[in-house]
Every structure is written in C-alpha cells, then in structure tokens.
Motif scaffolding. Structure first.
Motif, PDB file in Angstrom:
ATOM      1  N   TYR A  21       0.859  -1.179   0.000  1.00 18.77           N
ATOM      2  CA  TYR A  21       0.000   0.000   0.000  1.00 18.77           C
ATOM      3  C   TYR A  21       0.896   1.230   0.000  1.00 18.77           C
ATOM      4  O   TYR A  21       1.532   1.541   0.998  1.00 18.77           O
ATOM      5  CB  TYR A  21      -0.920   0.000   1.225  1.00 18.77           C
ATOM      6  CG  TYR A  21      -1.815  -1.212   1.281  1.00 18.77           C
ATOM      7  CD1 TYR A  21      -3.044  -1.212   0.636  1.00 18.77           C
ATOM      8  CD2 TYR A  21      -1.437  -2.356   1.976  1.00 18.77           C
ATOM      9  CE1 TYR A  21      -3.882  -2.316   0.679  1.00 18.77           C
ATOM     10  CE2 TYR A  21      -2.260  -3.464   2.025  1.00 18.77           C
ATOM     11  CZ  TYR A  21      -3.481  -3.448   1.371  1.00 18.77           C
ATOM     12  OH  TYR A  21      -4.287  -4.542   1.414  1.00 18.77           O
ATOM     13  N   PHE A  27      -7.312   2.123   1.318  1.00 15.99           N
ATOM     14  CA  PHE A  27      -8.684   1.639   1.433  1.00 15.99           C
ATOM     15  C   PHE A  27      -8.674   0.173   1.849  1.00 15.99           C
ATOM     16  O   PHE A  27      -8.033  -0.661   1.201  1.00 15.99           O
ATOM     17  CB  PHE A  27      -9.429   1.809   0.112  1.00 15.99           C
ATOM     18  CG  PHE A  27      -9.654   3.255  -0.239  1.00 15.99           C
ATOM     19  CD1 PHE A  27     -10.786   3.919   0.210  1.00 15.99           C
ATOM     20  CD2 PHE A  27      -8.727   3.953  -0.998  1.00 15.99           C
ATOM     21  CE1 PHE A  27     -10.987   5.251  -0.089  1.00 15.99           C
ATOM     22  CE2 PHE A  27      -8.922   5.287  -1.299  1.00 15.99           C
ATOM     23  CZ  PHE A  27     -10.055   5.936  -0.846  1.00 15.99           C
ATOM     24  N   TYR A  28      -9.396  -0.121   2.946  1.00 13.97           N
ATOM     25  CA  TYR A  28      -9.468  -1.495   3.459  1.00 13.97           C
ATOM     26  C   TYR A  28     -10.663  -1.584   4.404  1.00 13.97           C
ATOM     27  O   TYR A  28     -10.957  -0.624   5.123  1.00 13.97           O
ATOM     28  CB  TYR A  28      -8.180  -1.845   4.211  1.00 13.97           C
ATOM     29  CG  TYR A  28      -7.967  -3.326   4.359  1.00 13.97           C
ATOM     30  CD1 TYR A  28      -7.281  -4.047   3.389  1.00 13.97           C
ATOM     31  CD2 TYR A  28      -8.473  -4.012   5.447  1.00 13.97           C
ATOM     32  CE1 TYR A  28      -7.095  -5.418   3.510  1.00 13.97           C
ATOM     33  CE2 TYR A  28      -8.295  -5.377   5.581  1.00 13.97           C
ATOM     34  CZ  TYR A  28      -7.608  -6.071   4.611  1.00 13.97           C
ATOM     35  OH  TYR A  28      -7.434  -7.420   4.732  1.00 13.97           O
ATOM     36  N   ASP A  29     -11.319  -2.718   4.425  1.00 15.27           N
ATOM     37  CA  ASP A  29     -12.460  -2.918   5.323  1.00 15.27           C
ATOM     38  C   ASP A  29     -11.929  -3.296   6.713  1.00 15.27           C
ATOM     39  O   ASP A  29     -11.832  -4.467   7.052  1.00 15.27           O
ATOM     40  CB  ASP A  29     -13.382  -4.011   4.780  1.00 15.27           C
ATOM     41  CG  ASP A  29     -14.620  -4.206   5.627  1.00 15.27           C
ATOM     42  OD1 ASP A  29     -14.883  -3.388   6.535  1.00 15.27           O
ATOM     43  OD2 ASP A  29     -15.334  -5.201   5.391  1.00 15.27           O
ATOM     44  N   ILE A  30     -11.593  -2.293   7.516  1.00 22.11           N
ATOM     45  CA  ILE A  30     -10.957  -2.544   8.815  1.00 22.11           C
ATOM     46  C   ILE A  30     -11.946  -2.891   9.921  1.00 22.11           C
ATOM     47  O   ILE A  30     -11.540  -3.358  10.983  1.00 22.11           O
ATOM     48  CB  ILE A  30     -10.064  -1.363   9.256  1.00 22.11           C
ATOM     49  CG1 ILE A  30     -10.838  -0.048   9.302  1.00 22.11           C
ATOM     50  CG2 ILE A  30      -8.858  -1.254   8.341  1.00 22.11           C
ATOM     51  CD1 ILE A  30     -10.056   1.135   9.817  1.00 22.11           C
ATOM     52  N   SER A  32     -14.760  -4.863   9.211  1.00 18.63           N
ATOM     53  CA  SER A  32     -15.453  -6.076   8.734  1.00 18.63           C
ATOM     54  C   SER A  32     -16.949  -5.870   8.525  1.00 18.63           C
ATOM     55  O   SER A  32     -17.746  -6.775   8.755  1.00 18.63           O
ATOM     56  CB  SER A  32     -15.208  -7.241   9.694  1.00 18.63           C
ATOM     57  OG  SER A  32     -13.837  -7.495   9.818  1.00 18.63           O
ATOM     58  N   GLU A  36     -15.320  -0.683   2.601  1.00 17.90           N
ATOM     59  CA  GLU A  36     -13.960  -0.232   2.890  1.00 17.90           C
ATOM     60  C   GLU A  36     -13.954   1.144   3.555  1.00 17.90           C
ATOM     61  O   GLU A  36     -14.721   2.029   3.179  1.00 17.90           O
ATOM     62  CB  GLU A  36     -13.131  -0.163   1.603  1.00 17.90           C
ATOM     63  CG  GLU A  36     -12.825  -1.510   1.008  1.00 17.90           C
ATOM     64  CD  GLU A  36     -11.950  -1.411  -0.218  1.00 17.90           C
ATOM     65  OE1 GLU A  36     -11.948  -0.363  -0.904  1.00 17.90           O
ATOM     66  OE2 GLU A  36     -11.250  -2.413  -0.504  1.00 17.90           O
ATOM     67  N   GLU A  37     -13.074   1.291   4.525  1.00 20.03           N
ATOM     68  CA  GLU A  37     -12.784   2.586   5.123  1.00 20.03           C
ATOM     69  C   GLU A  37     -11.508   3.111   4.451  1.00 20.03           C
ATOM     70  O   GLU A  37     -10.807   2.369   3.777  1.00 20.03           O
ATOM     71  CB  GLU A  37     -12.559   2.462   6.631  1.00 20.03           C
ATOM     72  CG  GLU A  37     -13.818   2.195   7.430  1.00 20.03           C
ATOM     73  CD  GLU A  37     -14.360   0.785   7.274  1.00 20.03           C
ATOM     74  OE1 GLU A  37     -15.592   0.626   7.309  1.00 20.03           O
ATOM     75  OE2 GLU A  37     -13.567  -0.158   7.091  1.00 20.03           O
ATOM     76  N   ALA A  38     -11.212   4.391   4.660  1.00 22.69           N
ATOM     77  CA  ALA A  38      -9.971   4.973   4.158  1.00 22.69           C
ATOM     78  C   ALA A  38      -9.115   5.372   5.354  1.00 22.69           C
ATOM     79  O   ALA A  38      -9.580   6.070   6.254  1.00 22.69           O
ATOM     80  CB  ALA A  38     -10.251   6.190   3.285  1.00 22.69           C
ATOM     81  N   ASP A  57     -14.900   7.030   6.943  1.00 21.41           N
ATOM     82  CA  ASP A  57     -15.869   5.950   6.766  1.00 21.41           C
ATOM     83  C   ASP A  57     -16.943   6.430   5.794  1.00 21.41           C
ATOM     84  O   ASP A  57     -17.363   7.582   5.844  1.00 21.41           O
ATOM     85  CB  ASP A  57     -16.491   5.580   8.117  1.00 21.41           C
ATOM     86  CG  ASP A  57     -17.162   4.213   8.106  1.00 21.41           C
ATOM     87  OD1 ASP A  57     -17.160   3.542   7.049  1.00 21.41           O
ATOM     88  OD2 ASP A  57     -17.687   3.818   9.157  1.00 21.41           O
TER      89      ASP A  57
END
Length: 179
Positions: A21, A27-30, A32, A36-38, A57
């Motif tokens: 990254y 960007f990843y779904d932290i 769950s 995805e959040e940033a 979010d």
C-alpha cells in the motif's frame, strides 16, 4: 472529507515508503462491515512535523471523518499491512514507522474497535517478517533489531501481543537483506 473535517486545505499527504500500500489514502475494510474505510496519512500543516492518521468511513452516501490520531512524532510511514494477529475474525493494522535521524524503525500494531484505533503492540526493528510461525492460524512477527543484536518472535499469547522468544545475533551484522 479530510479537509472538511480538519477545516483547512493546508495539509501534506504522507505516503508509505514501502509495502503493498503506497498511497496516502489506504482503502481497506478494517471493521469487517463489508464496506472499505480509508486510512489517511497526513501532516496537519506545512509548518508542523509529524504524521497523523485519519479514518474516513463511507456512511449514508458520503465520506465522513470518524477518527483522527497522531502517528509517531516526526516519523515517516515505512509501510502498512493488514493481518490476522489477535483473531481470525478481524485484521489488525500493522504500521511500520521510520523516525527521522534514526536507524531503528518502529512497528505498531493496532486494533480498530468502535471507530477508534487502539494500540496493542509497539517495538523497534530494522526488518520485520509476517508469517504464521507457530501454526495456530494467526500471523506472527519476526523482528530483527541490529541495534540490540536480536531476533524476536512476536505472537498472541493469553489475549495479548508480546515478544515470546528472543535470540542474540552477532553484533558485527550491519544489514539484513531478507529472511
């Protein structure tokens, strides 16, 4: 959304120096939740030093800043990754930091809970390798520190992340290219 939350356009985006990254906006779904959040790395103004972390979010059709926290003081982002370290149910956020004027890097492991980052582990390192060394289905960290002349195994034990084993290496080692 970031500039609106901060109330200024006077920011400097900070980019990870290595890893998968390499954007200031990761960007990843932290949490769950399937969205995805940033995670944004930035310096608050051109006059200040230090990197901050902001979590954006996507809520009700718009990006919203939900959390903002200082990173390591006057450090660059070395890398960011997402690994199952504490639980198989969610990914922890691993951030490597490269402090200015230091040969040692700092690794921080975070859990994202209730829209907040909670630090679960910090240590110094020169090289880190993430792998499931003990076969429990969770990832472990191998940290090599040339300043301390040690190799440490960091894993989950009794609901905490800790260094569980450490061996000394030669003080004559000046660089480790790979493990």
């Amino acid at each position: 959304a970031l500039k609106a939350a901060l109330g200024t356009n006077s920011i400097k985006l900070k980019y990870p120096l290595s890893g998968d990254y390499r954007s200031a906006y990761v960007f990843y779904d932290i949490d769950s939740d399937g969205v995805e959040e940033a995670i944004v790395f930035y310096q608050p103004s051109l006059d200040e030093s230090g990197t901050r972390i902001n979590i954006l979010d996507y809520q009700e059709g718009a990006w919203t800043s939900v959390y903002d926290v200082p990173g390591e003081d006057s450090a660059e982002v070395d890398y960011i990754s997402f690994e199952n370290i504490v639980s198989k149910d969610y990914k922890n956020i691993i951030i490597g930091w490269q402090p200015q004027n230091s040969k040692d890097k700092l690794i921080s492991i975070y859990a994202y809970e209730n829209q907040e980052l909670r630090g679960v582990f910090d240590d110094k390192y020169n090289l880190s390798v993430v792998q499931d060394y003990n076969g429990d289905g969770l990832m472990d960290l191998l940290l090599i520190s040339l300043r301390r002349s040690t190799v440490s195994l960091v894993t989950r034990r009794e609901d905490a992340i800790r260094s569980v084993d450490r061996i000394d290496i030669s003080q004559d080692i000046r660089e480790v290219v790979q493990v």
